[in-house]
Design a protein around this motif. Structure first.
Motif, PDB file in Angstrom:
ATOM      1  N   LEU A   1      98.012  12.031 -26.357  1.00  0.00           N
ATOM      2  CA  LEU A   1      98.526  12.275 -25.004  1.00  0.00           C
ATOM      3  C   LEU A   1      98.010  11.257 -23.981  1.00  0.00           C
ATOM      4  CD1 LEU A   1      98.034  16.148 -25.167  1.00  0.00           C
ATOM      5  CD2 LEU A   1     100.227  14.948 -25.283  1.00  0.00           C
ATOM      6  N   GLY A   2      97.209  10.291 -24.425  1.00  0.00           N
ATOM      7  CA  GLY A   2      96.707   9.243 -23.517  1.00  0.00           C
ATOM      8  C   GLY A   2      95.734   9.771 -22.482  1.00  0.00           C
ATOM      9  N   ILE A   3      94.840  10.677 -22.907  1.00  0.00           N
ATOM     10  CA  ILE A   3      93.868  11.290 -21.989  1.00  0.00           C
ATOM     11  C   ILE A   3      92.478  10.739 -22.313  1.00  0.00           C
ATOM     12  CG2 ILE A   3      92.806  13.482 -21.267  1.00  0.00           C
ATOM     13  CD1 ILE A   3      95.407  14.872 -22.341  1.00  0.00           C
ATOM     14  N   ARG A   4      91.675  10.479 -21.292  1.00  0.00           N
ATOM     15  CA  ARG A   4      90.298  10.027 -21.517  1.00  0.00           C
ATOM     16  C   ARG A   4      89.439  11.233 -21.947  1.00  0.00           C
ATOM     17  NH1 ARG A   4      86.542   7.211 -17.059  1.00  0.00           N
ATOM     18  NH2 ARG A   4      85.303   5.883 -18.440  1.00  0.00           N
ATOM     19  N   LEU A   5      88.437  10.978 -22.796  1.00  0.00           N
ATOM     20  CA  LEU A   5      87.612  12.082 -23.313  1.00  0.00           C
ATOM     21  C   LEU A   5      86.129  11.775 -23.130  1.00  0.00           C
ATOM     22  CD1 LEU A   5      87.205  14.722 -25.008  1.00  0.00           C
ATOM     23  CD2 LEU A   5      87.380  13.283 -27.060  1.00  0.00           C
ATOM     24  N   ILE A   6      85.406  12.758 -22.579  1.00  0.00           N
ATOM     25  CA  ILE A   6      83.942  12.686 -22.565  1.00  0.00           C
ATOM     26  C   ILE A   6      83.417  13.881 -23.359  1.00  0.00           C
ATOM     27  CG2 ILE A   6      81.827  12.672 -21.172  1.00  0.00           C
ATOM     28  CD1 ILE A   6      83.305  11.337 -18.939  1.00  0.00           C
ATOM     29  N   HIS A   7      82.649  13.566 -24.382  1.00  0.00           N
ATOM     30  CA  HIS A   7      82.097  14.594 -25.276  1.00  0.00           C
ATOM     31  C   HIS A   7      80.579  14.642 -25.063  1.00  0.00           C
ATOM     32  CE1 HIS A   7      81.327  16.943 -28.817  1.00  0.00           C
ATOM     33  NE2 HIS A   7      80.668  15.969 -29.410  1.00  0.00           N
ATOM     34  N   VAL A   8      79.972  15.774 -25.425  1.00  0.00           N
ATOM     35  CA  VAL A   8      78.520  15.914 -25.223  1.00  0.00           C
ATOM     36  C   VAL A   8      77.854  16.212 -26.567  1.00  0.00           C
ATOM     37  CG1 VAL A   8      76.716  17.158 -23.984  1.00  0.00           C
ATOM     38  CG2 VAL A   8      78.914  16.710 -22.874  1.00  0.00           C
ATOM     39  N   SER A   9      76.774  15.511 -26.849  1.00  0.00           N
ATOM     40  CA  SER A   9      76.069  15.716 -28.110  1.00  0.00           C
ATOM     41  C   SER A   9      74.566  15.864 -27.874  1.00  0.00           C
ATOM     42  CB  SER A   9      76.411  14.587 -29.091  1.00  0.00           C
ATOM     43  OG  SER A   9      75.970  14.933 -30.386  1.00  0.00           O
ATOM     44  N   THR A  10      73.784  15.682 -28.913  1.00  0.00           N
ATOM     45  CA  THR A  10      72.397  16.153 -28.891  1.00  0.00           C
ATOM     46  C   THR A  10      71.394  15.171 -29.499  1.00  0.00           C
ATOM     47  OG1 THR A  10      70.962  17.870 -29.819  1.00  0.00           O
ATOM     48  CG2 THR A  10      72.926  17.366 -31.062  1.00  0.00           C
ATOM     49  N   ASP A  11      70.156  15.294 -29.070  1.00  0.00           N
ATOM     50  CA  ASP A  11      69.039  14.556 -29.681  1.00  0.00           C
ATOM     51  C   ASP A  11      68.799  15.009 -31.126  1.00  0.00           C
ATOM     52  OD1 ASP A  11      68.295  17.077 -28.641  1.00  0.00           O
ATOM     53  OD2 ASP A  11      66.189  16.524 -28.539  1.00  0.00           O
ATOM     54  N   PHE A  12      69.345  16.190 -31.504  1.00  0.00           N
ATOM     55  CA  PHE A  12      69.126  16.708 -32.862  1.00  0.00           C
ATOM     56  C   PHE A  12      69.914  15.932 -33.921  1.00  0.00           C
ATOM     57  CE2 PHE A  12      67.212  21.231 -32.324  1.00  0.00           C
ATOM     58  CZ  PHE A  12      66.337  20.749 -31.362  1.00  0.00           C
ATOM     59  N   VAL A  13      70.667  14.903 -33.519  1.00  0.00           N
ATOM     60  CA  VAL A  13      71.292  14.035 -34.533  1.00  0.00           C
ATOM     61  C   VAL A  13      70.243  13.078 -35.108  1.00  0.00           C
ATOM     62  CG1 VAL A  13      73.605  14.136 -33.522  1.00  0.00           C
ATOM     63  CG2 VAL A  13      72.088  12.231 -32.911  1.00  0.00           C
ATOM     64  N   PHE A  14      69.044  13.025 -34.495  1.00  0.00           N
ATOM     65  CA  PHE A  14      67.978  12.135 -34.977  1.00  0.00           C
ATOM     66  C   PHE A  14      66.945  12.932 -35.782  1.00  0.00           C
ATOM     67  CE2 PHE A  14      69.245   9.883 -30.929  1.00  0.00           C
ATOM     68  CZ  PHE A  14      69.937   8.877 -31.575  1.00  0.00           C
ATOM     69  N   ASP A  15      66.180  12.197 -36.629  1.00  0.00           N
ATOM     70  CA  ASP A  15      65.178  12.882 -37.450  1.00  0.00           C
ATOM     71  C   ASP A  15      63.807  12.959 -36.792  1.00  0.00           C
ATOM     72  OD1 ASP A  15      64.112  10.330 -37.800  1.00  0.00           O
ATOM     73  OD2 ASP A  15      64.860  10.106 -39.844  1.00  0.00           O
ATOM     74  N   GLY A  16      63.638  12.279 -35.641  1.00  0.00           N
ATOM     75  CA  GLY A  16      62.394  12.418 -34.894  1.00  0.00           C
ATOM     76  C   GLY A  16      61.214  11.663 -35.480  1.00  0.00           C
ATOM     77  N   GLN A  17      61.497  10.751 -36.407  1.00  0.00           N
ATOM     78  CA  GLN A  17      60.398  10.015 -37.053  1.00  0.00           C
ATOM     79  C   GLN A  17      60.064   8.712 -36.332  1.00  0.00           C
ATOM     80  OE1 GLN A  17      58.567  11.371 -39.628  1.00  0.00           O
ATOM     81  NE2 GLN A  17      59.834  13.070 -38.915  1.00  0.00           N
ATOM     82  N   GLN A  18      60.879   8.352 -35.340  1.00  0.00           N
ATOM     83  CA  GLN A  18      60.686   7.079 -34.632  1.00  0.00           C
ATOM     84  C   GLN A  18      59.538   7.208 -33.633  1.00  0.00           C
ATOM     85  OE1 GLN A  18      64.501   4.978 -33.663  1.00  0.00           O
ATOM     86  NE2 GLN A  18      63.621   4.946 -31.623  1.00  0.00           N
ATOM     87  N   PRO A  19      58.719   6.163 -33.465  1.00  0.00           N
ATOM     88  CA  PRO A  19      57.595   6.289 -32.524  1.00  0.00           C
ATOM     89  C   PRO A  19      57.936   5.897 -31.083  1.00  0.00           C
ATOM     90  CG  PRO A  19      57.368   4.286 -33.815  1.00  0.00           C
ATOM     91  CD  PRO A  19      58.666   4.917 -34.223  1.00  0.00           C
ATOM     92  N   GLN A  20      59.186   5.482 -30.822  1.00  0.00           N
ATOM     93  CA  GLN A  20      59.547   5.129 -29.442  1.00  0.00           C
ATOM     94  C   GLN A  20      60.932   5.692 -29.106  1.00  0.00           C
ATOM     95  OE1 GLN A  20      59.392   2.685 -31.803  1.00  0.00           O
ATOM     96  NE2 GLN A  20      61.338   1.620 -31.765  1.00  0.00           N
ATOM     97  N   PRO A  21      61.296   5.746 -27.803  1.00  0.00           N
ATOM     98  CA  PRO A  21      62.557   6.388 -27.418  1.00  0.00           C
ATOM     99  C   PRO A  21      63.770   5.869 -28.204  1.00  0.00           C
ATOM    100  CG  PRO A  21      61.246   5.939 -25.481  1.00  0.00           C
ATOM    101  CD  PRO A  21      60.517   5.302 -26.629  1.00  0.00           C
TER     102      PRO A  21
END
Ligand code: NAP
Length: 286
Positions: free
Chosen positions: A91-111
């Motif tokens: 339909l040619g509409i712009r989309l903004i979706h919302v997601s989460t930090d829980f897609v990461f495993d949290g093992q990284q030591p920086q942001p």
């Protein structure tokens, strides 16, 4: 600009309605009138409403329950955004979706930067990751805003749970080994509208309030700011004890560290993010 919001009764859905800029018309749908998991309904409602932009604030957010309601979590968090992306593309509409930090495993030591590899640890995280992937595949010009630790003055969230417990109990144990950033739902709504105003914005953005905290730090701040705002009536001080994830096992595994790097958001939205403690103080005082 005509904006259609899904999940209108949630924390973000409510704030999107409150924070909408003056020149916009918001059409807000709850699950009763727009179930994002229902492809036919998604197409029919979008076709009828003809919005310029869809903001998807609908989600299955019961992180622990998702471990035993896998199909439902995926229907809402993976199939839902896929349905919206397909309808918006047609339909040619712009989309903004919302997601989460829980897609990461949290093992990284920086942001985490937006392009960091996904590696979810839970069913909820997996379902949200599948939703992100569907949007990237079907509508690459869409925006996905990842956020974390969302709260508002109303509703079931960590802040209100803590305030209730602090009024009832003399002692509380709160996790000190999970690190992230609290985010007022209003900050998230403001950032989403700022990105919507930038025609060139697309892809993944990270949005939280500024700063870093453990759940323990957050709880201590809720106690101090809650006391100052007169929201904790009890005279006797509440002892808040730092505990570890091992002391408090939950069905869903959560990332130990999920601070998000917001530089891309700041650059493309022009928004200045305030420290989470300052935001919390203002929200509890109002
Ligand atoms: N809350 C957090 O800490 C957090 C952290 C990171 C990311 N996020 C993400 O931020 C976004 C907003 O979260 P939130 O805190 O505002 O969530 P929320 O308060 O749980 O609101 C979600 C809303 O979605 C609605 N919904 C559920 N299934 C639906 C369906 N099939 N069709 C349409 N609506 C449906 C719910 O309706 P009912 O009330 O009828 O169930 C609810 O009103 C979500 O994408 C979430 O994954 C949240």
């Amino acid at each position: 600009m005509k904006i259609l919001v899904t999940g209108k009764n949630g924390q973000l859905g409510q704030q999107l309605q409150k924070q909408a800029p003056a020149h916009t018309t918001v059409i807000a749908h709850g699950r009763d009138t727009l179930d994002v998991a229902d492809k036919e309904q998604v197409f029919a409602v979008l076709q009828q409403a003809q919005p310029d932009l869809v903001i998807n604030a609908a989600a299955y957010t019961a992180v622990d329950k998702a471990e035993s309601e896998v199909e439902q979590a995926h229907a809402i968090n993976a199939q839902g955004p896929e349905n919206l992306a397909l309808a918006c593309r047609e339909l040619g509409i712009r989309l903004i979706h919302v997601s989460t930090d829980f897609v990461f495993d949290g093992q990284q030591p920086q942001p985490y930067c937006p392009e960091a590899p996904r590696n979810p640890l839970s069913v909820y995280g997996q379902s949200k990751a599948r939703g992100e992937e569907a949007i990237e595949r079907i509508l690459p010009e869409a925006i996905t805003v990842r956020t974390a630790w969302v709260y508002d003055r109303d509703g079931g969230n960590f802040v209100n749970t803590m305030l209730r417990l602090m009024n009832d109990r003399d002692q509380l144990g709160v996790l000190a080994d999970q690190i992230g950033t609290p985010t007022w739902a209003g900050t998230l709504a403001q950032c989403i509208f700022a990105l919507a105003a930038n025609d060139g914005a697309k892809g993944i953005y990270h949005c939280t309030d500024a700063g870093v905290a453990s759940w323990y730090d957050f709880a201590v701040a809720i106690y101090e700011e809650g006391k100052a705002a007169g929201l904790i009536a009890k005279e006797k001080p509440v002892q808040i004890k730092p505990i570890t994830t091992a002391d408090y096992p939950t069905p869903a595994v959560r990332p130990a560290y999920s601070v998000l790097d917001k530089s891309r958001l700041v650059e493309d939205s022009g928004i200045e993010l305030n420290h989470w403690r300052q935001v919390l103080r203002e929200i509890l005082a109002t």
